[in-house]
Design a protein around this motif. Structure first.
Motif, PDB file in Angstrom:
ATOM      1  N   UNK A  35       5.666  12.636   2.555  1.00 17.46           N
ATOM      2  CA  UNK A  35       4.417  12.517   3.450  1.00 17.46           C
ATOM      3  C   UNK A  35       3.814  11.056   3.194  1.00 17.46           C
ATOM      4  N   UNK A  36       4.301  10.303   2.361  1.00 18.50           N
ATOM      5  CA  UNK A  36       3.832   9.009   1.913  1.00 18.50           C
ATOM      6  C   UNK A  36       4.218   7.949   3.184  1.00 18.50           C
ATOM      7  N   UNK A  37       3.267   7.198   3.288  1.00 20.47           N
ATOM      8  CA  UNK A  37       3.224   6.101   4.258  1.00 20.47           C
ATOM      9  C   UNK A  37       3.207   4.827   3.387  1.00 20.47           C
ATOM     10  N   UNK A  38       4.370   3.841   3.421  1.00 23.94           N
ATOM     11  CA  UNK A  38       4.249   2.643   2.796  1.00 23.94           C
ATOM     12  C   UNK A  38       4.031   1.594   3.771  1.00 23.94           C
ATOM     13  N   UNK A  39       3.059   0.700   3.673  1.00 22.03           N
ATOM     14  CA  UNK A  39       2.977  -0.454   4.331  1.00 22.03           C
ATOM     15  C   UNK A  39       2.904  -1.746   3.465  1.00 22.03           C
ATOM     16  N   UNK A  40       2.856  -2.994   4.232  1.00 20.79           N
ATOM     17  CA  UNK A  40       2.885  -4.151   3.574  1.00 20.79           C
ATOM     18  C   UNK A  40       4.055  -4.860   3.812  1.00 20.79           C
ATOM     19  N   UNK A  41       4.229  -6.092   2.888  1.00 21.62           N
ATOM     20  CA  UNK A  41       5.242  -6.981   3.006  1.00 21.62           C
ATOM     21  C   UNK A  41       5.810  -7.450   1.753  1.00 21.62           C
ATOM     22  N   UNK A  42       7.151  -7.934   1.623  1.00 22.65           N
ATOM     23  CA  UNK A  42       7.628  -8.602   0.089  1.00 22.65           C
ATOM     24  C   UNK A  42       8.013  -9.705   0.792  1.00 22.65           C
ATOM     25  N   UNK A  77       0.976  -1.378   0.089  1.00 29.99           N
ATOM     26  CA  UNK A  77      -0.248  -0.043   0.027  1.00 29.99           C
ATOM     27  C   UNK A  77       1.004   1.263   0.149  1.00 29.99           C
ATOM     28  N   UNK A  78       0.657   1.849  -1.058  1.00 28.59           N
ATOM     29  CA  UNK A  78       1.408   3.417  -0.931  1.00 28.59           C
ATOM     30  C   UNK A  78       0.489   4.422  -1.583  1.00 28.59           C
TER      31      UNK A  78
END
Length: 306
Positions: free
Chosen positions: A97-104, A57-58
């Protein structure tokens, strides 16, 4: 987009993305929020020599895969096989200001060596899907997959022993099986877009067969059909199998048989002439296909019709 950077190892990926050294050289789970994004590098593209499975998510990045761009404002899951080009375009104005979430989840092919998954992983068509054909997950589905990821991470963070590889591979197989199930669900639940593809497919085949393209161009290929519909060949076949029980190739053949029946029943053309008009160099090939689909030879069909 600049020339893609080729990344051969998982350790190189960690270095490239500003991450600590991986705990295992052949498998790694990366917290997407920990990845460092270079504010100066608005466009990045790379080729990985290993498998990548991710939920991201970004809010300001567009993911480019092949010729498609995709906006990752919502969380979606997608899969990459070794050797595929992957790129990211970042909006510099909102970068801070961006929030990056999730996994790889990164899996080097060598990790799968001497296991059934080394061969079977190629059977999962979604590794050939484009980003615009990504998997949209419900909250419940995402929780299921996150638990599997936690199990994998816990296992390779523990003391590695003779059972570790088999346990991790079984977890990866479970993850892929769930992904396959969720894609099947997506094919069914996203009715409007998927039925639109079905309608476009029928019109495309009708136009192709009615414009006398067969004699000059031959049967349309699955690749040609997919390109005209702006989807990947694997995605199209997966969608059709779920919605109709037939592959793209079977749909093409079905339309061909319809056209053959029309010519056999309404014209005096010989079987050889009909075969040529339908794009066959050899009448025997046409007759063989016709009989496999109808249980009758072209002449037997003509006689039964009359």
């Amino acid at each position: 987009m600049k020339q893609p950077v080729r990344i051969k190892t998982i350790q190189e990926f960690h270095q490239f993305r500003g991450l600590p050294k991986p705990q295992h050289p052949l498998i790694s789970i990366v917290d997407y929020s920990a990845i460092k994004h270079d504010a100066e590098a608005n466009e990045l593209s790379w080729i990985l020599d290993f498998y990548s499975i991710s939920i991201k998510r970004t809010s300001n990045a567009k993911i480019k895969y092949g010729q498609q761009e995709y906006d990752f404002d919502e969380g979606v899951m997608f899969f990459m096989a070794p050797g595929q080009v992957f790129g990211v375009t970042i909006d510099p104005e909102t970068h801070e200001r961006t929030k990056h979430t999730g996994w790889i989840l990164l899996i080097h092919p060598d990790f799968l060596w001497n296991s059934s998954l080394a061969k079977n992983i190629k059977n999962y068509d979604f590794f050939d899907y484009s980003v615009n054909e990504a998997l949209f997950l419900s909250e419940k589905e995402e929780i299921i997959l996150h638990r599997i990821i936690e199990n994998i991470q816990q296992e390779y963070h523990s003391n590695i022993d003779q059972f570790s590889q088999n346990i991790i591979i079984s977890q990866i197989e479970t993850l892929l099986s769930y992904a396959e199930r969720f894609y099947q669900r997506q094919f069914i639940t996203r009715k409007i877009s998927n039925h639109k593809i079905l309608g476009s497919l029928e019109k495309l085949l009708d136009d192709y067969f009615n414009n006398e393209n067969l004699a000059s161009k031959g049967l349309p290929s699955v690749q040609f059909i997919a390109e005209q519909l702006n989807v990947s060949p694997s995605y199209l076949t997966g969608l059709l199998k779920v919605l109709t029980g037939q592959s793209t190739q079977q749909h093409i053949h079905e339309k061909l048989i319809e056209k053959a029946k029309e010519k056999l029943s309404t014209t005096q053309l010989s079987v050889s002439e009909i075969a040529y008009e339908l794009g066959f160099e050899h009448p025997q090939s046409f007759s063989k296909l016709f009989k496999s689909k109808t249980d009758l030879s072209p002449l037997e069909f003509r006689k039964s019709f009359n």
